[in-house]
Write a protein that holds these residues in place. Structure first.
Motif, PDB file in Angstrom:
ATOM      1  N   VAL A 218     -54.606   9.605 -60.401  1.00 41.18           N
ATOM      2  CA  VAL A 218     -55.868   9.927 -59.708  1.00 41.18           C
ATOM      3  C   VAL A 218     -56.129   8.992 -58.536  1.00 41.18           C
ATOM      4  O   VAL A 218     -56.474   9.433 -57.442  1.00 41.18           O
TER       5      VAL A 218
ATOM      6  N   ASP B 194     -55.096  16.667 -55.730  1.00 41.04           N
ATOM      7  CA  ASP B 194     -54.905  17.129 -57.109  1.00 41.04           C
ATOM      8  C   ASP B 194     -53.560  17.819 -57.283  1.00 41.04           C
ATOM      9  O   ASP B 194     -52.883  17.634 -58.301  1.00 41.04           O
TER      10      ASP B 194
ATOM     11  N   LEU C 184     -58.435  18.956 -53.165  1.00 38.73           N
ATOM     12  CA  LEU C 184     -57.475  19.742 -53.945  1.00 38.73           C
ATOM     13  C   LEU C 184     -56.023  19.422 -53.585  1.00 38.73           C
ATOM     14  O   LEU C 184     -55.139  19.508 -54.438  1.00 38.73           O
TER      15      LEU C 184
ATOM     16  N   PHE D 230     -51.776  12.423 -65.606  1.00 37.60           N
ATOM     17  CA  PHE D 230     -52.601  12.884 -64.490  1.00 37.60           C
ATOM     18  C   PHE D 230     -53.625  11.796 -64.126  1.00 37.60           C
ATOM     19  O   PHE D 230     -53.846  11.505 -62.943  1.00 37.60           O
TER      20      PHE D 230
ATOM     21  N   ASN E 204     -50.881  15.245 -57.315  1.00 38.18           N
ATOM     22  CA  ASN E 204     -50.930  14.557 -58.601  1.00 38.18           C
ATOM     23  C   ASN E 204     -50.311  15.415 -59.699  1.00 38.18           C
ATOM     24  O   ASN E 204     -49.558  14.922 -60.540  1.00 38.18           O
ATOM     25  N   LEU E 205     -50.604  16.709 -59.698  1.00 33.48           N
ATOM     26  CA  LEU E 205     -50.067  17.601 -60.714  1.00 33.48           C
ATOM     27  C   LEU E 205     -48.543  17.667 -60.636  1.00 33.48           C
ATOM     28  O   LEU E 205     -47.851  17.587 -61.658  1.00 33.48           O
TER      29      LEU E 205
ATOM     30  N   GLY F  88     -57.495  12.838 -55.337  1.00 29.60           N
ATOM     31  CA  GLY F  88     -57.944  14.228 -55.424  1.00 29.60           C
ATOM     32  C   GLY F  88     -59.436  14.316 -55.705  1.00 29.60           C
ATOM     33  O   GLY F  88     -60.187  13.380 -55.434  1.00 29.60           O
ATOM     34  N   THR F  89     -59.857  15.416 -56.280  1.00 33.99           N
ATOM     35  CA  THR F  89     -61.288  15.658 -56.505  1.00 33.99           C
ATOM     36  C   THR F  89     -61.885  14.723 -57.553  1.00 33.99           C
ATOM     37  O   THR F  89     -63.086  14.474 -57.533  1.00 33.99           O
ATOM     38  N   LEU F  90     -61.076  14.195 -58.474  1.00 30.15           N
ATOM     39  CA  LEU F  90     -61.590  13.271 -59.494  1.00 30.15           C
ATOM     40  C   LEU F  90     -61.718  11.842 -58.980  1.00 30.15           C
ATOM     41  O   LEU F  90     -62.402  11.025 -59.583  1.00 30.15           O
ATOM     42  N   TYR F  91     -61.067  11.543 -57.883  1.00 26.49           N
ATOM     43  CA  TYR F  91     -61.016  10.178 -57.352  1.00 26.49           C
ATOM     44  C   TYR F  91     -62.398   9.530 -57.223  1.00 26.49           C
ATOM     45  O   TYR F  91     -62.587   8.412 -57.699  1.00 26.49           O
TER      46      TYR F  91
END
Length: 185
Positions: free
Chosen positions: A83, A154, A151, A79, A157-158, A88-91
């Protein structure tokens, strides 16, 4: 073991070149990128050959149940690799997600492999990733990226993580190292 060590040295040298000698690397332009790519591919080949040919020299016995921890950490690792690509939100929150993915990958594999060749390979690549982060942090100020897909990124990515994990599991199975059967090596 010498091919494995040579591969690790080549991988590290090719990737540290930009950080250790930035002017020389910049002067090479596109040829420098091509050189790093070719050296990296050669390094991977040498590491695989060296790891597969290495004698099994046990250093420690992995604890029971570590296969489950390995599988979970591999999900996290894969995961993290995605990124930056899926944004996503962690980027905007994680600096060096791919290098952190390598560290998590290395730890996951050290939990289930206690032989010398595994410690050299996985420990060496994990150490390379940590040193890379230190060198990058010393040479560049990080400005958190703006935007991204949130999201949606994300979820992309998932899905990619799960597909890639399936491919990796099939490759491990083909090589004789099943990852979901409780047999780890």
């Amino acid at each position: 073991m010498s091919w494995l060590i040579l591969g690790l040295a080549l991988w590290s040298g090719a990737h540290f070149f930009k950080r250790v000698a930035p002017q020389a690397r910049a002067a090479m332009g596109a040829r420098g990128k091509l050189l790093v790519t070719v050296l990296s591919l050669l390094a991977v080949v040498l590491m695989v050959i060296g790891y597969r040919a290495a004698d099994f020299t046990p250093l420690y016995t992995p604890l029971p149940g570590m296969g489950h921890a390995n599988n979970t950490l591999m999900l996290v690792s894969l995961f993290l690799f995605g990124v930056g690509g899926t944004k996503g939100t962690l980027y905007p929150k994680i600096r060096h997600p791919m290098l952190w993915g390598v560290v998590v990958w290395a730890v996951a594999h050290l939990l289930v492999n206690g032989d010398l060749a595994s410690v050299v390979l996985f420990g060496g690549l994990g150490l390379w990733a940590l040193i890379s982060m230190l060198l990058i942090n010393r040479s560049e100020v990080w400005l958190a990226p703006l935007g991204g897909r949130g999201l949606k990124g994300d979820m992309m990515n998932l899905v990619g993580t799960l597909v890639l994990l399936g491919v990796i599991a099939m490759i491990h199975q083909w090589l004789g190292h099943p990852v979901f059967m409780g047999t780890y090596s």
